[in-house]
Motif scaffolding. Structure first.
Motif, mmCIF file in Angstrom:
data_model
loop_
_atom_site.group_PDB
_atom_site.id
_atom_site.type_symbol
_atom_site.label_atom_id
_atom_site.label_comp_id
_atom_site.label_asym_id
_atom_site.label_seq_id
_atom_site.Cartn_x
_atom_site.Cartn_y
_atom_site.Cartn_z
ATOM 1 N N PHE A 37 0.882 -1.174 0.000
ATOM 2 C CA PHE A 37 0.000 0.000 0.000
ATOM 3 C C PHE A 37 0.916 1.220 0.000
ATOM 4 N N ASN A 38 1.254 1.704 -1.215
ATOM 5 C CA ASN A 38 2.251 2.766 -1.349
ATOM 6 C C ASN A 38 1.565 4.128 -1.392
ATOM 7 N N VAL A 39 1.623 4.852 -0.284
ATOM 8 C CA VAL A 39 0.900 6.129 -0.211
ATOM 9 C C VAL A 39 1.525 7.184 -1.117
ATOM 10 N N LEU A 40 2.724 6.931 -1.652
ATOM 11 C CA LEU A 40 3.358 7.889 -2.562
ATOM 12 C C LEU A 40 2.977 7.622 -4.015
ATOM 13 N N ASN A 41 2.210 6.561 -4.227
ATOM 14 C CA ASN A 41 1.761 6.232 -5.572
ATOM 15 C C ASN A 41 0.370 6.837 -5.768
ATOM 16 N N PHE A 42 0.349 7.990 -6.417
ATOM 17 C CA PHE A 42 -0.894 8.736 -6.556
ATOM 18 C C PHE A 42 -1.992 7.913 -7.229
ATOM 19 N N GLY A 43 -1.625 7.211 -8.305
ATOM 20 C CA GLY A 43 -2.626 6.415 -9.029
ATOM 21 C C GLY A 43 -3.278 5.386 -8.128
ATOM 22 N N GLN A 44 -2.443 4.710 -7.350
ATOM 23 C CA GLN A 44 -2.965 3.687 -6.437
ATOM 24 C C GLN A 44 -3.885 4.322 -5.393
ATOM 25 N N MET A 45 -3.461 5.443 -4.811
ATOM 26 C CA MET A 45 -4.266 6.076 -3.765
ATOM 27 C C MET A 45 -5.595 6.577 -4.317
ATOM 28 N N LEU A 46 -5.552 7.129 -5.534
ATOM 29 C CA LEU A 46 -6.793 7.635 -6.127
ATOM 30 C C LEU A 46 -7.787 6.487 -6.351
ATOM 31 N N MET A 47 -7.266 5.361 -6.826
ATOM 32 C CA MET A 47 -8.137 4.200 -7.041
ATOM 33 C C MET A 47 -8.769 3.729 -5.730
ATOM 34 N N TRP A 48 -7.967 3.660 -4.683
ATOM 35 C CA TRP A 48 -8.527 3.279 -3.380
ATOM 36 C C TRP A 48 -9.585 4.295 -2.963
ATOM 37 N N HIS A 49 -9.280 5.571 -3.201
ATOM 38 C CA HIS A 49 -10.195 6.600 -2.706
ATOM 39 C C HIS A 49 -11.519 6.639 -3.454
ATOM 40 N N ILE A 50 -11.469 6.402 -4.760
ATOM 41 C CA ILE A 50 -12.729 6.575 -5.507
ATOM 42 C C ILE A 50 -13.393 5.262 -5.890
ATOM 43 N N VAL A 51 -12.713 4.133 -5.696
ATOM 44 C CA VAL A 51 -13.374 2.858 -6.024
ATOM 45 C C VAL A 51 -13.488 1.955 -4.792
ATOM 46 N N LEU A 52 -12.359 1.466 -4.331
ATOM 47 C CA LEU A 52 -12.400 0.356 -3.369
ATOM 48 C C LEU A 52 -12.995 0.770 -2.028
ATOM 49 N N LEU A 53 -12.491 1.852 -1.444
ATOM 50 C CA LEU A 53 -12.962 2.207 -0.102
ATOM 51 C C LEU A 53 -14.403 2.723 -0.102
ATOM 52 N N PRO A 54 -14.800 3.586 -1.075
ATOM 53 C CA PRO A 54 -16.215 3.986 -1.084
ATOM 54 C C PRO A 54 -17.145 2.787 -1.260
ATOM 55 N N LEU A 55 -16.738 1.845 -2.111
ATOM 56 C CA LEU A 55 -17.562 0.652 -2.304
ATOM 57 C C LEU A 55 -17.725 -0.082 -0.969
ATOM 58 N N ALA A 56 -16.610 -0.246 -0.262
ATOM 59 C CA ALA A 56 -16.679 -0.914 1.041
ATOM 60 C C ALA A 56 -17.584 -0.133 1.983
ATOM 61 N N ALA A 57 -17.461 1.192 1.991
ATOM 62 C CA ALA A 57 -18.272 2.006 2.906
ATOM 63 C C ALA A 57 -19.755 1.881 2.557
ATOM 64 N N VAL A 58 -20.071 1.881 1.271
ATOM 65 C CA VAL A 58 -21.476 1.782 0.858
ATOM 66 C C VAL A 58 -22.042 0.415 1.270
ATOM 67 N N VAL A 59 -21.295 -0.645 0.996
ATOM 68 C CA VAL A 59 -21.779 -1.986 1.334
ATOM 69 C C VAL A 59 -21.966 -2.121 2.850
ATOM 70 N N LEU A 60 -20.965 -1.660 3.606
ATOM 71 C CA LEU A 60 -21.055 -1.772 5.062
ATOM 72 C C LEU A 60 -22.215 -0.959 5.617
ATOM 73 N N THR A 61 -22.386 0.259 5.087
ATOM 74 C CA THR A 61 -23.493 1.092 5.550
ATOM 75 C C THR A 61 -24.818 0.422 5.236
ATOM 76 N N GLY A 62 -24.896 -0.173 4.048
ATOM 77 C CA GLY A 62 -26.124 -0.873 3.666
ATOM 78 C C GLY A 62 -26.442 -2.002 4.636
ATOM 79 N N LEU A 63 -25.442 -2.823 4.934
ATOM 80 C CA LEU A 63 -25.655 -3.927 5.877
ATOM 81 C C LEU A 63 -26.079 -3.391 7.241
ATOM 82 N N HIS A 64 -25.379 -2.320 7.668
ATOM 83 C CA HIS A 64 -25.651 -1.707 8.967
ATOM 84 C C HIS A 64 -27.124 -1.288 9.078
ATOM 85 N N VAL A 65 -27.591 -0.584 8.063
ATOM 86 C CA VAL A 65 -28.961 -0.075 8.122
ATOM 87 C C VAL A 65 -29.962 -1.228 8.003
#
Ligand code: HEM
Lengths: 207, 313, 59
Positions: free
Chosen positions: A160-188
Motif C-alpha cells: 500500500f504505497n501512499v506515494l503512488n498517486f494512481g494507487q491512492m486515487l483508485m482506493w479513494h474513488i473505487v475500493l474504499l467507497p464501495l466498502a463504505a457503501v456496502v457496510l453502511t447498507g448492511l448496517h442499516v
C-alpha cells in the motif's frame, strides 16, 4: 414438478429467508416504538445524508478528473462541497457513535450492528486519508510523505504505497467507497431487521 | 451466561407511535445539503499549491544540493530507510518484530542511481557532463566513495554563486560537475520530469520525487510554518484556519507524549496501540465493564425520559 | 461571474491560529468543531423531541 422440489431450491429458500427477516413492514415501517422520542435518533440518518452528499459531490469531481478543481472556480466550489460534507459526515457519525454507546444499542442480538458501525467508521477514516493524499497539492505532498512512515513501519507499505498517486486515487474513488457503501447498507438493514433497541428494564422502579 | 442486562433485552411489546422515516430521511438530506452548500459558499476550501523540485532548488539551492549529496553519499532519509525501499537498515520494530523488514524491499529505490545518475544520463549531453558520467561509470566502487567523501568533507563550505554550486576541493573527481548539473537540471524543471518518467511515458506514481522532496528541509520548513509537523499534532491539522482530520486526535496524541515522543520506533508502536484500541471499540458489546458503563452512568435516562416517566406514572 | 460568486465570503486562508496549553496544541478550527460536537450531543440529550410528550402523557 413437486412443490417440495420448488421449496428446496436455493432461490426459493433465499426469497423465504429475506421475506421472513425483512418483510416490507420492517423495511419501511410506519410506526416506531413509543420510546423512540429523542433527537439523538436523528444522527444515524444525518450521517447517512452527509454520506450521500459526499458521494454526490465526489461524482461531480470524478466527471472532470483529479486536477480540475485547481483550475476551475466551479471545480473548487465542488471540492468545497466535498470537504464540508465530509466534515459533517464525521461530525454526525461520532455523535451517533456516542449516542449508541450510551444507549448500549448492541443489546438484544444487535452486536453485529455495532460491529459493522465501527468497521464503517474505520473504513471512513481510511477513505478520508486516501482523499487527502489524492488532492494533488501541497497537502497531499506533505501528508503522504509523513504518513508513509507510519504505514511502512507496519509492513503494509510494501503493498500500500501512499506515494503512488494512481494507487491512492483508485482506493479513494473505487475500493474504499464501495466498502463504505456496502457496510453502511448492511448496517442499516440490520437496524431495520432488529428494530430499534428498547430501553434498559428498570423493574424495581417501575413496579 | 449472558443474562446480563448489558447483553439481553426483551423485544418490545409496548405501544407504537406513528413515525415517517422516509419524511425524516428527506428532511435530513435537505438540511445537510443546504448546510454543506452554505459552508462551501462561506468558507470555500483550502488548496495550497504543490511544491516542485524546481521551486525547491530555486528558493533553497544549497538545501537542494546538500540533499542531492546526501542521496549520493547514502546519508539521506531514503538512503538509510530500509524496507520497503532498500535494505540499508532493518527499520522500525515492535518488540522482536521487524514487520517492515519481513515484508521486504518491494519498492526498490537506489538513491545514487534513481536520484542522481539516471536523471543526469537523461540530460542532453554537454562535454563536461558526458566526461563526468563516463568517469563515474568507469570507476571502481572504492574510487567513487573516495570522490564522494572528498566532496562531502568540503561540503560544509558549499556556496551557490552566479547560478553555480561549488565546493572547495580538487579531489572529488566528477562529483562537482554531477551535483552542479543536477542543480541546473532541477532549476530548469527538467528534474521534476526526469523523476516521474523513469517508468516510461504514462505515469501516476510519484514515489521518487516525493521521497527526494521529503529528504530535503524545504518541504518540512513549509509544513512547520503551516503547523503541520508531527510534533505539532500536525496530523489533525489543515492549512490555514480550516478544520482538519479532527478524528485523528487520539492517533496524533500518542506522538506528543513519552515514551513515543522520543522513541525511534514510535510509528509502529503508535500503530500497534491504535489497532488495539480500535479492536476494543469493535468488541465493546463483548467486554464486561466497558459494556456496562452506559448502564452505570445512566445517560440513557435522559434519552428515554418520556418512556421512564410514562412507566412511573 | 459564476466563478467569482463561488469564492469564499470569509477566507480561512492565511496563518492558522492555535491554542497551546502545556503539551496540548490544537487549531481553533478543530477546537471549534470538537466543541460543537459536544454541544450538539448534549443538546440532543436535553432538547425535548417534538411530537409525543403532550398528547399521550397528559391523558
Ligand atoms: C457511515 C456511518 C454510519 C451510518 C450511515 C449509520 C447509520 C445508521 C442509521 C440510519 C441507524 C438507524 C437510526 C438511528 O438509530 O440513528 C443506525 C443505527 C445504529 N448505529 Fe449506525 N451508522 C453509521 C456508523 C455507526 C457507528 C460508527 C456506530 C458505532 C460504533 C454505529 C452504531 C449503530 C447502532 C448500534 C445502531 C442501532 C441503534 C438501535 O438499535 O437503536 N453506527 N445507524
Amino acid at each position: 414438478m413437486s412443490s417440495t422440489e420448488i421449496d428446496r431450491q436455493w432461490t426459493t429458500r433465499l426469497r423465504h429467508r429475506v421475506a421472513h427477516r425483512l418483510p416490507p413492514e420492517k423495511m419501511l415501517p410506519d410506526t416506531q416504538p413509543a420510546y423512540v422520542a429523542s433527537w439523538i435518533y436523528v444522527f444515524g440518518v444525518t450521517t447517512l445524508s452527509a454520506f450521500a452528499v459526499v458521494v454526490l459531490s465526489g461524482f461531480i469531481l470524478a466527471l472532470k478528473g483529479p486536477q480540475w478543481w485547481h483550475v476551475s472556480g466551479i471545480g473548487h466550489f465542488v471540492n468545497s462541497l466535498h470537504l464540508w460534507s465530509v466534515e459533517i459526515f464525521f461530525f454526525a457519525m461520532v455523535i451517533h457513535l456516542w449516542g449508541k454507546y450510551f444507549m448500549a444499542a448492541w443489546r438484544g442480538g444487535r452486536s453485529l450492528t455495532w460491529v459493522t458501525g465501527v468497521v464503517t467508521f474505520l473504513v471512513s477514516i481510511a477513505t478520508a486519508f486516501t482523499g487527502y493524499v489524492s488532492q494533488t497539492n501541497f497537502d497531499s505532498q506533505w501528508i503522504s510523505t509523513q504518513a508513509k512512515d507510519g504505514i511502512n513501519s507496519t509492513g503494509a507499505g510494501s503493498f500500500f504505497n501512499v506515494l503512488n498517486f494512481g494507487q491512492m486515487l483508485m482506493w479513494h474513488i473505487v475500493l474504499l467507497p464501495l466498502a463504505a457503501v456496502v457496510l453502511t447498507g448492511l448496517h442499516v438493514l440490520m437496524v431495520r431487521a432488529k428494530g430499534v433497541v428498547p430501553p434498559f428494564e428498570e423493574k424495581e422502579e417501575a413496579r | 451466561m449472558s443474562e446480563s442486562p448489558d447483553v439481553k433485552v426483551a423485544p418490545w411489546t409496548g405501544p407504537q407511535r406513528p413515525y415517517d422515516i422516509i419524511k425524516e430521511g428527506t428532511i435530513a438530506f435537505v438540511v445537510v445539503a443546504i448546510l454543506t452548500i452554505g459552508l462551501a459558499l462561506v468558507f470555500s476550501s483550502p488548496d495550497d499549491p504543490q511544491v516542485t523540485v524546481q521551486q525547491w532548488s530555486t528558493k533553497a539551492p544549497i538545501d537542494f544540493a546538500q540533499t542531492a549529496l546526501a542521496e549520493l553519499n547514502g546519508t539521506s532519509g531514503t538512503a538509510q530507510y530500509g524496507a520497503p525501499y532498500n535494505t540499508a537498515s532493518s527499520g522500525q520494530q515492535l518488540g522482536p518484530f521487524t514487520l517492515a523488514k519481513w515484508l521486504g524491499a518491494t519498492i526498490p529505490v537506489n538513491t545514487v542511481r534513481d536520484f542522481v545518475v539516471d536523471p543526469l544520463t537523461d540530460q542532453p549531453a554537454t562535454p563536461a557532463l558526458s566526461s563526468a558520467l563516463t568517469q563515474w561509470k568507469g570507476a571502481s566502487a572504492t574510487q567513487r566513495t573516495a570522490w564522494v567523501d572528498a566532496y562531502t568533507k568540503a561540503s560544509g563550505k558549499m556556496t551557490f554563486t552566479n547560478g553555480t554550486v561549488s565546493v572547495p576541493t580538487n579531489a572529488a573527481g566528477p562529483v562537482p560537475v554531477m551535483i552542479n548539473t543536477l542543480e541546473q537540471m532541477a532549476r530548469s524543471g527538467a528534474l521534476d520530469q526526469a523523476l516521474v518518467t523513469q517508468s516510461g511515458f504514462y505515469t501516476s506514481n510519484f514515489t521518487l520525487p516525493l521521497l527526494f522532496l521529503a529528504d530535503g528541509s524545504y518541504l518540512g520548513d513549509l509544513a512547520q510554518q503551516r503547523h503541520l509537523l508531527g510534533t505539532q499534532w500536525g496530523m489533525m491539522n489543515e492549512t490555514g484556519n480550516y478544520p482538519g482530520q479532527a478524528w485523528l486526535w487520539l492517533y496524533t496524541f500518542w506522538y506528543q507524549v513519552p515514551p513515543f515522543s522520543t522513541s525511534a520506533n514510535a510509528d509502529v508502536q503508535v500503530w500497534g496501540i491504535m489497532m488495539l484500541l480500535s479492536l476494543l471499540l469493535l468488541l465493546v458489546p463483548f467486554i464486561p465493564g466497558l459494556r456496562s458503563i452506559p448502564r452505570w452512568t445512566r445517560v440513557y435516562r435522559l434519552i428515554w425520559r418520556d418512556h421512564y416517566r410514562a412507566q412511573g406514572a | 461571474m459564476a466563478e467569482s460568486l463561488l469564492a469564499a465570503l470569509v477566507s480561512l486562508n492565511g496563518p492558522g491560529h492555535y491554542f497551546h496549553w502545556h503539551w496540548i496544541d490544537i487549531s481553533y478550527a478543530n477546537l471549534t468543531v470538537i466543541a460543537l460536537m459536544v454541544v450538539t450531543f448534549v443538546a440532543a440529550l436535553f432538547v425535548p423531541f417534538p411530537g409525543r410528550r403532550h398528547k399521550k402523557e397528559t391523558k
